[in-house]
Design a protein around this motif. Structure first.
Motif, mmCIF file in Angstrom:
data_model
loop_
_atom_site.group_PDB
_atom_site.id
_atom_site.type_symbol
_atom_site.label_atom_id
_atom_site.label_comp_id
_atom_site.label_asym_id
_atom_site.label_seq_id
_atom_site.Cartn_x
_atom_site.Cartn_y
_atom_site.Cartn_z
ATOM 1 N N MET A 116 0.898 -1.051 -0.102
ATOM 2 C CA MET A 116 0.009 0.035 0.029
ATOM 3 C C MET A 116 0.832 1.240 -0.059
ATOM 4 O O MET A 116 0.722 2.314 -0.822
ATOM 5 N N LYS A 117 1.900 1.320 0.788
ATOM 6 C CA LYS A 117 2.688 2.478 0.929
ATOM 7 C C LYS A 117 3.475 2.840 -0.264
ATOM 8 O O LYS A 117 3.363 3.700 -0.577
ATOM 9 N N ASP A 170 -9.966 -1.383 0.988
ATOM 10 C CA ASP A 170 -9.001 -0.389 1.311
ATOM 11 C C ASP A 170 -7.967 -0.277 0.097
ATOM 12 O O ASP A 170 -7.655 1.089 0.093
ATOM 13 N N ARG A 171 -7.818 -1.302 -0.620
ATOM 14 C CA ARG A 171 -7.145 -0.878 -1.791
ATOM 15 C C ARG A 171 -7.694 -0.056 -2.943
ATOM 16 O O ARG A 171 -7.263 0.761 -3.343
ATOM 17 N N GLN A 202 -3.023 2.503 -10.707
ATOM 18 C CA GLN A 202 -3.043 4.006 -10.231
ATOM 19 C C GLN A 202 -4.446 4.628 -10.846
ATOM 20 O O GLN A 202 -4.718 4.467 -11.929
ATOM 21 N N ARG A 203 -4.939 5.679 -10.555
ATOM 22 C CA ARG A 203 -5.888 6.283 -10.811
ATOM 23 C C ARG A 203 -5.834 6.849 -12.035
ATOM 24 O O ARG A 203 -5.303 8.067 -12.177
ATOM 25 N N GLU A 258 1.152 4.070 -2.809
ATOM 26 C CA GLU A 258 0.586 5.428 -2.546
ATOM 27 C C GLU A 258 1.801 6.497 -2.880
ATOM 28 O O GLU A 258 1.760 7.478 -3.596
ATOM 29 N N LYS A 289 -9.858 2.072 -2.282
ATOM 30 C CA LYS A 289 -9.875 3.667 -1.835
ATOM 31 C C LYS A 289 -8.765 4.387 -2.457
ATOM 32 O O LYS A 289 -8.744 5.528 -2.790
ATOM 33 N N LYS A 290 -7.720 3.669 -2.772
ATOM 34 C CA LYS A 290 -6.578 4.151 -3.042
ATOM 35 C C LYS A 290 -6.315 4.169 -4.706
ATOM 36 O O LYS A 290 -5.374 5.087 -5.173
ATOM 37 N N GLY A 291 -6.893 3.575 -5.516
ATOM 38 C CA GLY A 291 -6.555 3.386 -6.734
ATOM 39 C C GLY A 291 -7.998 2.551 -7.807
ATOM 40 O O GLY A 291 -9.047 2.277 -6.997
#
Length: 264
Positions: free
Chosen positions: A93-94, A113-114, A233-234, A97, A116-118
């Motif tokens: 995750m780190k 959870d993942r 990645q978004r 990000e 939320k980040k991508g």
């Protein structure tokens, strides 16, 4: 009447101006897909410790596995080369990000959870946690209740969904964290642990690697539901391309060919 018409004209002109500005902004801001093709490399994050999805030979520094073959096929479709970026489950995750890679591959499970980040691609595999144990003990570990008893030794690799599942469901049994996921199943075979709960696909693979010694426990009926996909990645343009590539691969037989090489 004249004032009303003027207001309408001004409003229409304002909308047109905003649309033009928006279109211009979209054209001016290249997508990650554009960046990847311009760069000439697709940065793929991989742990290298999850056979048959990904394995890093430390002597040669070469990655092999199902998702390695899939990464190479994706890069070919993009017209670029693969740059493998080593990572680990506790810091996945780190690293994501920190934009260390464009896409995470190698048996990555879909989690909120993942998400939320991508973005996740369309699912590539249906999964679920199920035990793998010594073949003589299969009948002893049919349910969570069977496993969660004092004296049972559950082994887990750190930082991923396997450890999370074990800690969420095991209260009385002993949980032992073993850092080297490449040889963790040997610990069960040698009698240093009783079982591991992991993805059904991995239990099937490890059963083949430890034939007659380790057996997957009801992999067709796992304890929970999960899916594997690729974590991006978004960037909607990048996601759209990878999803379309996966769709075509699944329809034209190329996905099936790579899958058969590692799982059948």
């Amino acid at each position: 009447m004249t004032v009303r018409i003027s207001v309408r004209i001004l409003a229409a002109l304002a909308v047109a101006l905003l649309m033009n500005l928006s279109a211009h902004a979209q054209q001016a801001a290249p997508s990650r897909l554009d960046d990847i093709m311009k760069r000439g490399t697709l940065r793929v994050g991989m742990t290298g410790d999850y056979k048959p999805f990904t394995y890093l030979d430390k002597a040669t520094q070469q990655f092999t596995g199902f998702d390695v073959d899939m990464a190479e096929a994706l890069a070919k479709a993009l017209g670029v080369k693969v740059e493998y970026v080593p990572t680990a489950w506790p810091k996945l995750m780190k690293d994501f990000e920190a934009d260390q890679f464009d896409i995470a591959m190698g048996g990555v499970s879909v989690t909120l959870d993942r998400q939320k980040k991508g973005y996740f691609t369309m699912p590539i595999m249906r999964e679920g946690k199920t035990p793998i144990a010594r073949c003589a003990d299969v009948d002893k570990y049919q349910s969570i209740a069977d496993i969660d008893k004092k004296g049972t030794r559950v082994i887990v690799n750190p930082g991923g969904t396997n450890e999370r599942f074990a800690r969420a469901n095991i209260k009385d049994a002993e949980i032992n964290v073993f850092s080297d996921n490449t040889v963790i199943f040997d610990e069960i075979a040698k009698g240093n642990a009783d079982l591991m709960m992991t993805d059904a696909s991995e239990t099937r693979y490890q059963q083949k690697q430890h034939q007659g010694v380790l057996c997957a426990v009801h992999p067709e009926k796992p304890f929970d539901f999960s899916e594997k996909a690729y974590w991006l990645q978004r960037d909607m343009a990048f996601k759209a391309f990878v999803d379309q590539w996966l769709h075509i691969s699944m329809e034209d037989g190329s996905y099936k060919k790579i899958y058969a090489a590692w799982f059948d």
